[in-house]
Design an enzyme around this catalytic site. Structure first.
Site, mmCIF file in Angstrom:
data_model
loop_
_atom_site.group_PDB
_atom_site.id
_atom_site.type_symbol
_atom_site.label_atom_id
_atom_site.label_comp_id
_atom_site.label_asym_id
_atom_site.label_seq_id
_atom_site.Cartn_x
_atom_site.Cartn_y
_atom_site.Cartn_z
ATOM 1 N N GLY A 80 3.054 11.577 -12.455
ATOM 2 C CA GLY A 80 3.724 12.572 -13.290
ATOM 3 C C GLY A 80 3.998 13.858 -12.538
ATOM 4 O O GLY A 80 5.074 14.462 -12.673
ATOM 5 N N CYS A 81 3.041 14.294 -11.744
ATOM 6 C CA CYS A 81 3.194 15.548 -10.997
ATOM 7 C C CYS A 81 4.229 15.409 -9.893
ATOM 8 O O CYS A 81 4.987 16.347 -9.626
ATOM 9 C CB CYS A 81 1.851 15.987 -10.427
ATOM 10 S SG CYS A 81 0.642 16.340 -11.727
#
Length: 188
Positions: A80-81
């Site tokens: 996600g990051c």
């Protein structure tokens, strides 16, 4: 807060100080007070300091000539990051053209940030929040008490918070929300 869906986006702008700006739902919101410990949209940012590759970096020193998109994210090189950072990278020139700098913040150290920046060709600054003191001052809460929060702020040239977007699961949506507000802040 019990019963609060922490993955639900929360965005608000202060209309009296920023007429014409709209929230994430396309409405012109009234002033919105946020929970204790969070800077309210329309209020000045708190005094916080991060660790940069060259030493301490005060948030106030990043503000002035340009707006700042300050995004807190959980960890370098996680799916996600990485998606979020690459989406900021892919629209970085749009932010610059609209008059804003992008700054990412996590608890990772400078070495991790350097590898992350190089691996994904990130053109913006990544800073460290050792111990989470800056996140706490900005009201960035952990999800489920474990995972560092994912919150994006747009801070105008006067140091006033104009957007707070909080969504752990919609990492890429942070970019669209922030860019829309930055474009509204840009001088005509």
């Amino acid at each position: 807060h019990r019963g609060v869906d922490t993955t639900r986006a929360r965005a608000a702008l202060l209309e009296p100080r920023a007429p014409g700006l709209i929230d994430a739902a396309g409405r012109r919101p009234r002033a919105v007070g946020l929970r204790c410990g969070m800077p309210e949209v329309g209020s000045p940012v708190p005094e916080v300091t991060f660790a940069g590759p060259e030493g301490p970096v005060r948030l106030r020193d990043l503000i002035g000539a340009r707006a700042v998109v300050l995004y807190f994210y959980p960890k370098d090189e996680t799916p996600g990051c990485t998606a979020q950072a690459c989406a900021f990278r892919d629209q970085y020139q749009d932010f610059v053209d609209a008059g804003a700098d992008v700054v990412g913040v996590s608890g990772d150290d400078a070495g991790s940030h350097a590898k992350f920046k190089q691996h994904h060709r990130l053109p913006f600054t990544l800073l460290t929040d050792p111990g989470g003191a800056a996140a706490k001052a900005m009201g960035v809460k952990k999800s489920l008490g474990l995972l560092a929060g994912r919150v994006t702020f747009v801070i105008d040239r006067g140091g006033v918070v104009r957007l707070r977007f909080d969504s752990q699961l919609q990492a890429r949506k942070h970019i669209a929300q922030a860019l829309a507000v930055v474009k509204q802040l840009a001088p005509a």
